[in-house]
Every structure is written in C-alpha cells, then in structure tokens.
Design a protein around this motif. Structure first.
Motif, short mmCIF file in Angstrom:
data_model
loop_
_atom_site.label_atom_id
_atom_site.label_comp_id
_atom_site.label_asym_id
_atom_site.label_seq_id
_atom_site.Cartn_x
_atom_site.Cartn_y
_atom_site.Cartn_z
N THR A 30 -18.31 17.89 -35.27
CA THR A 30 -17.75 19.18 -34.88
C THR A 30 -18.79 20.09 -34.23
O THR A 30 -18.43 21.12 -33.65
N ASP A 31 -20.05 19.72 -34.30
CA ASP A 31 -21.14 20.55 -33.78
C ASP A 31 -21.67 19.95 -32.48
O ASP A 31 -22.20 18.83 -32.48
N PRO A 32 -21.56 20.65 -31.34
CA PRO A 32 -22.05 20.13 -30.06
C PRO A 32 -23.54 19.76 -30.12
O PRO A 32 -23.95 18.75 -29.53
N ALA A 33 -24.33 20.55 -30.80
CA ALA A 33 -25.77 20.26 -30.87
C ALA A 33 -26.01 18.94 -31.58
O ALA A 33 -26.89 18.15 -31.19
N ARG A 34 -25.24 18.67 -32.62
CA ARG A 34 -25.38 17.40 -33.34
C ARG A 34 -24.99 16.24 -32.43
O ARG A 34 -25.63 15.19 -32.42
N THR A 66 -14.11 23.76 -27.98
CA THR A 66 -13.70 22.43 -27.55
C THR A 66 -14.45 22.02 -26.29
O THR A 66 -14.93 20.88 -26.17
N ASP A 67 -14.57 22.96 -25.33
CA ASP A 67 -15.27 22.67 -24.07
C ASP A 67 -16.73 22.29 -24.34
O ASP A 67 -17.28 21.41 -23.66
N ASN A 68 -17.36 22.93 -25.31
CA ASN A 68 -18.77 22.65 -25.59
C ASN A 68 -18.97 21.23 -26.10
O ASN A 68 -20.00 20.60 -25.82
N LEU A 69 -18.01 20.72 -26.84
CA LEU A 69 -18.11 19.33 -27.29
C LEU A 69 -18.03 18.36 -26.12
O LEU A 69 -18.77 17.37 -26.06
N ILE A 70 -17.14 18.65 -25.18
CA ILE A 70 -17.01 17.79 -24.00
C ILE A 70 -18.28 17.87 -23.15
O ILE A 70 -18.81 16.85 -22.70
N ASP A 71 -18.78 19.09 -22.96
CA ASP A 71 -20.00 19.28 -22.16
C ASP A 71 -21.19 18.54 -22.77
O ASP A 71 -22.06 18.03 -22.05
N ALA A 72 -21.23 18.47 -24.08
CA ALA A 72 -22.37 17.84 -24.76
C ALA A 72 -22.50 16.37 -24.38
O ALA A 72 -23.60 15.82 -24.41
N VAL A 73 -21.38 15.73 -23.99
CA VAL A 73 -21.41 14.31 -23.64
C VAL A 73 -21.46 14.10 -22.14
O VAL A 73 -22.25 13.29 -21.64
N ARG A 74 -20.66 14.82 -21.37
CA ARG A 74 -20.63 14.53 -19.94
C ARG A 74 -21.89 15.03 -19.23
O ARG A 74 -22.07 14.76 -18.04
N ASP A 75 -22.75 15.70 -19.92
CA ASP A 75 -24.04 16.12 -19.37
C ASP A 75 -25.02 14.95 -19.26
O ASP A 75 -26.04 15.06 -18.62
N PHE A 76 -24.67 13.81 -19.88
CA PHE A 76 -25.53 12.63 -19.85
C PHE A 76 -25.05 11.65 -18.78
O PHE A 76 -23.89 11.66 -18.38
N TYR A 77 -25.97 10.79 -18.34
CA TYR A 77 -25.60 9.72 -17.42
C TYR A 77 -24.97 8.58 -18.21
O TYR A 77 -25.64 7.91 -19.01
#
Length: 750
Positions: free
Chosen positions: A728-732, A669-680
């Motif tokens: 469901t895939d953070p990379a996607r 779950t954390d990886n999905l959140i990180d995948a977005v908040r890593d962007f400006y």
C-alpha cells in the motif's frame, strides 16, 4: 535543383508532368522535370506493355541528398530526359509513401550488388520483373562508374535485340525472391539454437563489434541502431552480470555529445559519416526521433542519469516546434541540404547547422548581459571550448569531400561540463549556464537562416514510433515536462484516429499530407497502411495506455491487431506479409527479416501480441506470437539481425511483469502506479481496478482476486503470473524494485 515549394504554380515552369497531381512532396519536387514521369500506377504499366518498353523505376524521398544530386544532374537535363522519354516508361516512387515497392526492388538491388541505397534506380520489364539496377548514377562515366546516359542507351539496345534474355533473367530473380519467402521456415539449420543460446550469442556479438572509445558499432559511418540499443537494455535486465549495460550507455553518451545531436536546439541527424559521431548526414528523420525518445527514456529509467532525460526533452522540443502539424500529427523529416544564404542559388548539405568561429564570437559578444553573473570568465571562451569550435573550423577534410564545411564548425563535446569548467577556471554551474544561454542565442539566429526543406507527409508508422516515445517519456514521474509529453501523445492519438484511419474501409492509411490531411481518404486510390503502420501504431497505443490508463486506446489497439491479422497474416506458413493480399502491381508479398533503421513489423508484432494477449487473455494472440518466432527461428545470428524480435523472445521465454492496482481515483492510487512505471520494464502490463466499479475486461481480473488492504489503494506486482505480497506504500514498492531495475551508471564510466 527542384524547388522546395512543390505546390507552387506551374505557370512559370518550362515543363510540367503527371506528378503535379500527386500529394507526396518528393513526387511534387519532380513535377517540373522534363522527364515524362508517371507515379506508380496501372496506366504506366499498360503503356509499357502496349509499347513494349522497359520501365525505369526511380525511388527516393524528399529529404534524400543524393536524390537531389541525381535530379539536378540527370532528371533536369533535357538531353538525358529525351533519351528517357523516347525509350522508357519512367516511374517515380516515394519510398516513404510506397515502402512495399521500395522493399521489393531493394531486395533485388541487394541481391545483385551486395549493397543498396537511395536514389534507387531499377529497370523493369513490362510485367514488373527487375532486370538490372543500382543506386546513384553520375550523368557521365566517372569515378569508375558508368554514366546514367550510358546505361540508358545500353539497356535500350539490349531490349531491342534480346528482350527475352532480359525478361527471363528478371523472372528468375522474382521467382527466387518468392521462393525465399515461401520456404524460409522450412530451412532447418544443423542444430537450432535455444533461446538462451541466441541471447548469449547476440550479447557476444555486440560486445565484439562495440567501439569502446566512441560507442556504437566499430568503424564509420555510424548509425544509432536503436533496436540493438533497446535489446541491450533488455539483456542487462535479464543478465546484469553479462556487463552489456556499459555498451549501450557509452553509445548514448557519445551520441549525445556528438555532432549527430543538434546541441543548439535538439533532435538527431540520420547518421554520422565518421566514427566519432561528429559530422552528420544532416537530414533529421521522424522515425529516428521517435526511437531515440525511447532509447534515452530507457536510459534514464535504468540509471536516473539526468543527461538522458535532458536529451529526450530536447528531442521533444524539436519535434513539437519544427515537425508538428497544428492538429497534433508529426511530419516526416527535414532535408540535409539548404541555402547558405537567402541570396544563394544552390543548396549545400549542412548549411543550416554549421558555424564559423567568427559567427559564434560575434553573436555572443553583444549579448554578454544575457549570461548573468559569471565573474571574469569570457562566455565566448567557455562556449567555444566546450563545443570544440576552432577558428579554422573543426571538420576533418575526410568528412567533407565536397568542401561544403570548409572553415566551419559542427558542435561536438569531447569532454564534459566539469572538464570545461577546469580548463576555463570557473564552476560547472557557470559553464552550464553559458552553454544554455549560448545555445538559445544561436538558435534564435539560426531560425532566421533559410531552413532545410520540410517533408510534410505524415506517415502512420512513424507517428506510431513517436507515440511510443512520447508515452514512455510521460511515464517518468519526475520529468518536469511530463504533462506536456502526455498532452502531446493524447493529441497524436486523436490526430491518427481522425486523419489516418478510414472508418468506412476499416483500414489505416499509410499517410496524409500537410495541411490537406483529409485528402488522403478521398483519393480515388488511397494508399492503405502496411504491416509497419499497424504494428508501430499498436505498440504506440499499448505504450500510451501505460502512460495514460486510457482504456479506449487499448481497445483500439486490440481492434487494429485483429484488422492486421485479417489483412497480413500468412495462414499457411505463419508470420505477417508486408503488404495486403491482392495489392495491385506488387509481384511478391515480402516478409521482412531484419530490424534496420526501423524495426520490422513482425518483430514489433511479437511484442504487441504478447502484451495484448496478456491484457485480453487471448490465446489466439499468444499463438500468433509463437508462430512468428518459429517462422524466423533460423535467421542467424538471430539477436543481431532481429534484435527487436530477440527482445520479444526473452519476454516469451521468461515471462512478463504485471502491475495490478486496486483503489479509487486519486493521488494515492496514482502514486502506486507511478512507482512502477517509472522503471524500465519492457514487458509491463498495468491493470487498474476501481474499488467501486471493478473493471473486468483487462486480463479478466476482478476484485475476487485482488482487493484493497485496510481500505487503502493496494498494488500487486507480479512476474510470470506469480505475485508478490500486496503493498500500500509507494515508497515500499519502489524500494522492492530498485535492486533489480536501477543501476549505478558511474561504475561504467570509471
């Protein structure tokens, strides 16, 4: 010059005045002047009325270079003090402690002189109307300027012979300032520009005023102007074809390379006196560090350029080592002046930061073993080449009018690590290693020099800016010190709750003080927060929630927003006043109308109201945001004067982003959140729904609308309430966002 140990005993001092009982480091610096100073208080005003004398109001702050100069020249002078004490009621104000007083009378100074600054010197009637004023005055007539004593005597005589003329002039100016506040929203331009037109206008102005060689605005002096940089990031997201990104990236690059940036350890000085960012005005202010943390974090999120993360990390190291209170809050800043040696009697500007070539050579030569395997290259040659360190010094005389930096060097990078490597016939890796080790050696030695004065006032608003900076930095998933950033932010939230929020009064305090943090709450007349304290802290809490997902921070932000609305909202015309209603001895409640060294409270509040309105589905918050935009709509050029508000207007007009993640606690779950908040993403809200105990308060979302797919943590990315297909895939998720949000910075460097 006054001591930098203001809490010392007064027993060995010839003079001690009322300021000895204050907590502000700036006021305490003046506690042993022969001037009969008062703090801003009713007693001083009553005495002025009883004795029918003008009030001399002197406003400054403890890290202000010219404030120190005027103190040494005039306020420590027995003859000048005698004139002041016999003919005026003299009042000292710390502008950082009482920004409401400072902003009101600075408005007057700007009206009559066209420019302002500190120290600010204003003469007031007993009913607090300003009659004349300026900034620094020399002790005697010189440089085409009237001397301080000359002005004192002229005003004394004018008041004795024609007090009504002075009083009427002062009242008319106050009336004009009041009218401007009340009627600004009624002034209709010939044709109001649309939001899109304002957006295009601001981009055109920034491009026209941009220095294509050195970054920032054309000319000198050069200030970071972070609100403008942040708008340019936002403008680029809105319109990549507008080619505004190169403006902001070049500015970040040149500031990072310049002397305004402390290469030896980290942090930024207030501004540079030249166009190259080389020779700074050396004071380091907390509000700059907080905003620059945000700017360089935004730079990294937008480009993934390692330099920006390195610079942000160095700011973090600086504030934690040199500005942090043990319990987690951060002090206001460090002075520009310091003693050149421990034996010196007078401080000079930049003494702590400047180096001779011989000093650098003699420090690096005995430490050759610390550089490791660097081949035949001489680390002294590499280090001095990289930072342009010259045997005769590298400071141009025009940047050093007092000769304090004669023969000295302020470290600056004119090229790059690669260019240094080519010139020194070695590799970039060797150069980077030498620079890193060399800086550590110089830092260790520099810390043994007499330090600049530290202002130990802990200001709520500025700590809110730091909280935003730390939180935005903590959203960068690949940052090696990410946990430290978040830990520092968490400690800061706790500190502010404990020391800067009066639970009984349900109000923020403007500041607390050094080791005696609890004293601020127990003062007979505590200084409660102003609009900036609320707005900046609320923004910090929403940013902190994004980094931590600590819902208590978001709820506290909502509570503070409601308190802010009660204390500052103008029920008649809209927008927020700077100070509370019925503030004692404040003759006009201002509404700031520009984003300067700090953004104004109304600009930041529009952001806050929009995001909190999204989180809590509050039409009241959204409505207030629109009313603020309407109140300031006739400011022109809007995006140049109010860049932070222009950014908020873009969010209001074009919608915000929302990430909804459904899933149990855990790395997936954390990886999905990180995948977005890593962007400006300047308007991003995050809703975290637990599949076991659904959270129903944020944005009113429940599992009826958002579900896990195939029992896996699932992300829904939405813009303006329109959601993409669940992922469901953070990379996607990252791949879907990269085309719009990550940009190749190398095309702007070529």
């Amino acid at each position: 010059m006054s001591s930098n140990s203001p809490s010392g005993s007064s027993g060995d001092q010839k003079h001690t005045n009322r300021l000895i009982n204050e907590k502000s480091p700036y006021l305490l610096q003046h506690a042993h002047n022969p001037v009969d100073w008062y703090p801003w208080c009713q007693e001083a005003i009553d005495r002025a009325k009883a004795e029918n004398k003008l009030i001399f109001l002197s406003v400054g702050y403890s890290t202000c270079h010219w404030c120190h100069v005027m103190e040494k020249e005039s306020f420590e002078n027995e003859e000048v003090a005698k004139i002041m004490n016999e003919n005026f009621i003299n009042v000292k104000v710390d502008r950082e402690e009482r920004p409401d007083i400072d902003k009101l009378y600075m408005t007057f100074i700007l009206l009559i002189n066209g420019s302002g600054g500190w120290p600010m010197s204003v003469w007031l009637t007993p009913d607090l109307a300003p009659v004349t004023g300026g900034t620094y005055f020399p002790p005697k007539d010189r440089w085409g300027m009237p001397g301080f004593s000359t002005i004192l005597l002229k005003l004394k005589n004018k008041w004795l012979t024609d007090s009504e003329d002075l009083a009427s002039t002062g009242r008319s100016i106050i009336d004009a300032i009041q009218k401007n506040v009340e009627e600004r929203h009624k002034e209709e331009p010939e044709r109001a520009l649309t939001a899109e037109e304002k957006f295009k206008q601001s981009n055109a102005i920034y491009k026209r005023n941009f220095d294509p060689v050195w970054g920032g605005s054309l000319g000198a002096p050069k200030f970071p102007e972070v609100s403008k940089l942040n708008l340019m990031f936002h403008s680029h997201i809105r319109d990549p074809a507008g080619k505004i990104l190169g403006v902001v990236l070049n500015t970040l690059d040149k500031m990072a390379a310049g002397g305004i940036h402390d290469h030896v350890f980290g942090g930024f000085a207030r501004y540079s006196v030249d166009k190259k960012w080389h020779v700074p005005h050396f004071e380091k202010m907390l509000y700059d560090q907080g905003q620059l943390l945000m700017a360089y974090s935004n730079g990294y999120k937008t480009t993934k350029k390692q330099l920006y993360l390195d610079v942000a990390d160095s700011i973090f190291n600086y504030i934690c080592k040199d500005l942090q209170h043990p319990a987690g809050g951060f002090y206001s800043g460090e002075d520009a002046d310091s003693l050149p040696t421990w034996e010196s009697s007078d401080k000079i500007e930049g003494a702590f930061y400047a180096w001779t070539y011989a000093e650098v050579r003699d420090l690096l030569k005995p430490n050759l073993d610390k550089f490791g395997d660097i081949g035949e290259v001489d680390p002294v040659d590499v280090y001095t080449e990289h930072y342009n360190i010259q045997e005769t010094g590298n400071v141009e005389p025009s940047s050093d009018p007092h000769g304090h930096l004669l023969g000295k060097n302020i470290l600056i990078v004119y090229g790059s690590v690669g260019e240094t490597a080519d010139k020194c016939k070695t590799s970039s890796e060797v150069v980077s290693g030498i620079v890193k080790v060399g800086n550590a050696i110089l830092h260790e030695v520099r810390d043994k020099r007499p330090r600049p004065h530290l202002d130990t006032k802990i200001i709520c608003a500025w700590n809110g800016l730091i909280l935003s900076g730390l939180s935005q930095l903590a959203c960068i998933k690949d940052a090696p010190n990410r946990e430290k950033y978040l830990q520092a932010a968490t400690s800061l939230v706790s500190f502010i709750r404990e020391n800067l929020f009066d639970m009984k009064a349900r109000k923020l305090l403007r500041s607390c003080y050094g080791d005696d943090t609890e004293k601020a709450k127990s003062l007979e007349h505590p200084i409660y927060g102003f609009i900036d304290d609320y707005a900046f802290l609320i923004k910090g809490l929403t940013d902190y929630y994004r980094a931590s997902l600590d819902k208590s921070a978001l709820w506290w932000g909502k509570e503070l927003q409601e308190i802010q609305d009660q204390l500052f909202w103008d029920q008649v015309n809209g927008a927020y006043f700077y100070s509370e209603a019925n503030s004692s001895n404040v003759v006009v409640r201002l509404k700031e109308d520009h984003d300067g060294a700090e953004p104004c409270g109304n600009s930041v509040s529009v952001h806050n109201l929009l995001l909190l309105g999204d989180y809590f589905e509050s039409e009241s918050f959204h409505d207030k945001a629109k009313k603020i935009l309407n109140y300031f709509s006739n400011v022109t050029p809007f995006g140049y004067v109010l860049p932070e508000m222009m950014s908020a207007m873009l969010l209001d007009c074009h919608g915000r982003d929302m990430l909804v993640v459904v899933g149990p606690d855990g790395p997936r779950t954390d990886n999905l959140i990180d995948a977005v908040r890593d962007f400006y993403m300047p308007g991003l809200t995050i809703v975290r729904l637990n599949s076991v105990t659904p959270d129903q308060h944020l944005a009113g979302k429940t599992l009826k609308s958002f579900r896990m797919l195939q029992d896996a943590p699932t992300a829904y990315f939405c813009h303006n309430k329109v959601c993409q297909m669940p992922v469901t895939d953070p990379a996607r998720l990252t791949e879907d966002l990269i085309p719009k949000h990550i940009f190749d910075y190398t095309e702007y460097e070529n």
